[in-house]
Design an enzyme around this catalytic site. Sequence first.
Site: not given
Length: 268
Positions: A79, A110
């Site tokens: 963004e 992860e």
Amino acid sequence: MNRITEQESKYHNIDQMSVIEILTGINNEDKLVPLAVEKALPQIEKLASAVAERMNNGGRLFYIGAGTSGRLGVVDASECPPTFGVPFDKVVGIIAGGDTAIRRAVEFAEDDDQQAWLDLQEYDINEKDCLVGLAASGTTPYVVGGLNTARKHGVLTGCIICNEGGPIVAESDFPVEVVAGPEFLTGSTRMKSGTAQKLVLNMLSTTVMIKMGKVKGNRMVDMQLTNHKLVDRGTQMVMAELNIGHDEAAGLLSKYGSVRKAVEATKS
């Protein structure tokens, strides 16, 4: 490590609750998040100030995380170019498991404490840059390993977590610990923890961009004009800044391509 994010919910038999009882419980827990963020403001200030200083000297900001945390980092980074007009590689979000993991969980991604640094190498991360690790638990190996190696290479490190202490804090020059308590649904850190991280990311990137001169007054003068709504917003901004009519402002915006350039060219 006693992880608050994994503690049992204070709500019991939620599967027996009515819809309004569930919603009320979630809402009551959500109200605690901004209060927890407020307590972390001194830590957020230190991180934002340090990141802004490096980015004003040509550095970049990287986020690394897994699962919800990783997705939030990707969202915040993606963004920044349309909102503030920065290059797409000025703020970079990296998620364990690669872009596939944005939509579909990648098993055990992860748990690899070496992969984050390998992922960062694709961007030639260096000592001018900043790396913020995102992990609700504060223990995610992907993030711990990435911060550890980055720090050894002179990269400024920070983190946004929802527990106190832990290995990620130990690897961070500027840790941010937002402790909002156990989740409504035990261990579901996409809820309060995710909200807390989103709030801090909003604060971090917006503050840094303001300090980089990407805002004038209270307006996003460098935003990309990628749709009709944003073109109209930009036109209104030019009208207000130059005290001119709609058609003239729209013409200037079309000619110069940004609010800042339109205003500066006209005032110069």
